[in-house]
Design a protein around this motif. Structure first.
Motif, PDB file in Angstrom:
ATOM      1  N   VAL A 116     111.411  -7.994  34.313  1.00  0.00           N
ATOM      2  CA  VAL A 116     111.092  -7.906  35.680  1.00  0.00           C
ATOM      3  C   VAL A 116     110.047  -9.208  35.976  1.00  0.00           C
ATOM      4  N   ILE A 117     110.413  -9.655  37.166  1.00  0.00           N
ATOM      5  CA  ILE A 117     109.601 -11.046  37.594  1.00  0.00           C
ATOM      6  C   ILE A 117     109.094 -10.847  38.966  1.00  0.00           C
ATOM      7  N   ALA A 118     107.846 -11.466  39.210  1.00  0.00           N
ATOM      8  CA  ALA A 118     107.379 -11.267  40.510  1.00  0.00           C
ATOM      9  C   ALA A 118     107.961 -12.406  41.221  1.00  0.00           C
ATOM     10  N   ALA A 119     108.790 -12.205  42.444  1.00  0.00           N
ATOM     11  CA  ALA A 119     109.530 -13.484  42.894  1.00  0.00           C
ATOM     12  C   ALA A 119     108.434 -14.199  43.930  1.00  0.00           C
ATOM     13  N   ALA A 120     108.892 -15.556  44.200  1.00  0.00           N
ATOM     14  CA  ALA A 120     108.211 -16.423  44.707  1.00  0.00           C
ATOM     15  C   ALA A 120     107.185 -15.910  45.693  1.00  0.00           C
ATOM     16  N   GLY A 121     106.039 -15.691  45.947  1.00  0.00           N
ATOM     17  CA  GLY A 121     105.210 -15.450  46.972  1.00  0.00           C
ATOM     18  C   GLY A 121     104.888 -14.152  47.299  1.00  0.00           C
ATOM     19  N   SER A 122     105.617 -13.328  46.196  1.00  0.00           N
ATOM     20  CA  SER A 122     105.349 -11.668  46.447  1.00  0.00           C
ATOM     21  C   SER A 122     103.828 -11.331  46.056  1.00  0.00           C
ATOM     22  N   LEU A 123     103.194 -12.034  45.183  1.00  0.00           N
ATOM     23  CA  LEU A 123     101.850 -12.028  44.632  1.00  0.00           C
ATOM     24  C   LEU A 123     101.115 -13.181  45.203  1.00  0.00           C
ATOM     25  N   GLY A 124     101.619 -13.838  46.075  1.00  0.00           N
ATOM     26  CA  GLY A 124     100.615 -14.820  46.717  1.00  0.00           C
ATOM     27  C   GLY A 124     100.328 -16.025  45.788  1.00  0.00           C
ATOM     28  N   ASP A 125      98.955 -16.423  45.614  1.00  0.00           N
ATOM     29  CA  ASP A 125      98.346 -17.328  44.627  1.00  0.00           C
ATOM     30  C   ASP A 125      98.099 -16.751  43.333  1.00  0.00           C
ATOM     31  N   VAL A 126      98.366 -15.388  43.047  1.00  0.00           N
ATOM     32  CA  VAL A 126      98.337 -14.661  41.927  1.00  0.00           C
ATOM     33  C   VAL A 126      96.904 -14.344  41.539  1.00  0.00           C
ATOM     34  N   GLY A 131     116.969  -7.346  47.284  1.00  0.00           N
ATOM     35  CA  GLY A 131     117.130  -5.913  47.403  1.00  0.00           C
ATOM     36  C   GLY A 131     116.831  -4.924  46.359  1.00  0.00           C
ATOM     37  N   VAL A 132     116.466  -5.627  45.318  1.00  0.00           N
ATOM     38  CA  VAL A 132     115.981  -4.836  44.108  1.00  0.00           C
ATOM     39  C   VAL A 132     114.787  -4.009  44.223  1.00  0.00           C
ATOM     40  N   THR A 133     114.764  -2.829  44.580  1.00  0.00           N
ATOM     41  CA  THR A 133     113.749  -1.840  44.547  1.00  0.00           C
ATOM     42  C   THR A 133     113.725  -0.705  43.982  1.00  0.00           C
ATOM     43  N   THR A 134     114.596  -0.367  43.112  1.00  0.00           N
ATOM     44  CA  THR A 134     114.693   0.952  42.472  1.00  0.00           C
ATOM     45  C   THR A 134     115.067   0.556  40.862  1.00  0.00           C
ATOM     46  N   SER A 141     109.917  -8.051  48.087  1.00  0.00           N
ATOM     47  CA  SER A 141     109.500  -6.955  49.218  1.00  0.00           C
ATOM     48  C   SER A 141     108.991  -5.593  48.402  1.00  0.00           C
ATOM     49  N   ALA A 142     109.904  -5.423  47.389  1.00  0.00           N
ATOM     50  CA  ALA A 142     109.501  -4.205  46.640  1.00  0.00           C
ATOM     51  C   ALA A 142     107.982  -4.245  45.986  1.00  0.00           C
ATOM     52  N   LEU A 143     107.558  -5.342  45.483  1.00  0.00           N
ATOM     53  CA  LEU A 143     105.991  -5.627  45.252  1.00  0.00           C
ATOM     54  C   LEU A 143     105.074  -5.838  46.129  1.00  0.00           C
ATOM     55  N   VAL A 144     105.742  -6.282  47.193  1.00  0.00           N
ATOM     56  CA  VAL A 144     104.679  -6.405  48.486  1.00  0.00           C
ATOM     57  C   VAL A 144     104.278  -5.284  48.981  1.00  0.00           C
ATOM     58  N   THR A 145     105.248  -4.230  48.899  1.00  0.00           N
ATOM     59  CA  THR A 145     104.762  -2.922  49.703  1.00  0.00           C
ATOM     60  C   THR A 145     104.036  -2.194  48.564  1.00  0.00           C
TER      61      THR A 145
END
Length: 281
Positions: free
Chosen positions: A18-28, A230-233, A252-256
């Motif tokens: 599982v990878i955090a997509a670009a920008g989903s965690l900002g500057d980390v 769209g991978v959310t589950t 978006s799953a990590l953003v929320t």
């Protein structure tokens, strides 16, 4: 352990698919303490994190995330991190984390950014985000970045490509160590004022499109594929691995919900090596 850059001398080994997509965690750095990135035993569920886009001088902007009936619309607002900011402030922090951090590249200065940051401690590799290009144009951009860096290079393709298999094949031949797809679909949403905001649509609405493209590409290319879009589950992630992806990326799953990575990784524990591409469809 999963190797995402098997043909690269540096390799990119991740402990979770599982990878955090670009920008989903900002500057980390902003979420590092919450996720426990400085602890080797942290159970955040992530195998790697891709930063927000980095450009030579950086750009101020205000990203927007707009809700839609079946997902989210992301507009970057012109924002990007700068090379100096990364080298002097962020990468030294990234170097202390027990997880690979990759830098996201986009735009005409992508090769220059990769060259400037190639030897920076704390950067495990790069992800090049491509717009909808022809196979020849895509190969040229990948080749330029490949010549600028020896570090692992992921290439993210958008969902609106007329022939994603052809573009993916040429990107792999041009030096991509792995392919991530899809990077959303183009869309727009109205503001309360009536003004339209244009951006990339993500979330469950695009998952069937993403899955179909991943299945087609994964059975064709000889480099690892990262399934996203769209991978959310847990079921979405498992379907991506069955379609041939070696890992999945959450946006978006990590953003929320920052805990989504842990939940999905837990459902895949020990499963990544068992899934083989399903070519029956």
């Amino acid at each position: 352990m999963i190797e995402l850059a098997p043909h690269n001398p540096y390799g990119l080994t991740i402990a979770s698919p599982v990878i955090a997509a670009a920008g989903s965690l900002g500057d980390v750095v902003g979420v590092a303490r919450w996720l426990g990135l400085q602890r080797a035993d942290a159970d955040h569920g992530l195998g790697a994190i891709i930063s927000s886009t980095v450009t030579m001088s950086g750009r101020r902007g205000r990203p927007q995330l707009l809700a839609t009936p079946a997902g989210t619309l992301y507009h970057h607002g012109g924002f990007s991190l700068g090379v100096r900011q990364v080298r002097e402030r962020l990468a030294p922090r990234w170097a202390t984390y027990h997880i690979p951090i990759l830098v996201s590249l986009a735009g005409p200065d992508a090769a220059a950014v990769a060259g400037d940051l190639n030897d920076t401690p704390g950067i495990a590799g790069f992800e090049l985000a491509l717009p909808a290009l022809t196979a020849v144009e895509a190969a040229q951009r990948v080749s330029a970045v490949r010549q600028a860096t020896v570090l692992p290079l992921l290439v993210r393709l958008p969902g609106e490509l007329p022939d994603p298999v052809a573009v993916a094949t040429t990107c792999a031949a041009a030096g991509a160590d792995a392919l991530a797809l899809i990077g959303g679909m183009p869309g727009c949403m109205p503001q309360p004022s009536g003004e339209l905001v244009y951006g990339r649509l993500g979330g469950p609405a695009i998952f069937p499109i993403a899955l179909r493209i991943v299945a087609g590409v994964a059975t064709t290319v000889q480099v690892p594929v990262i399934g996203m879009g769209g991978v959310t589950t847990p079921a979405h992630a498992q379907a991506m691995l069955r379609a041939g992806a070696r890992a999945v990326a959450l946006a978006s799953a990590l953003v929320t919900d920052l805990r989504r990575g842990q939940a999905i990784a837990g459902s895949l524990r020990g499963e990544a090596d068992r899934f083989e591409p399903d070519t029956s469809a």
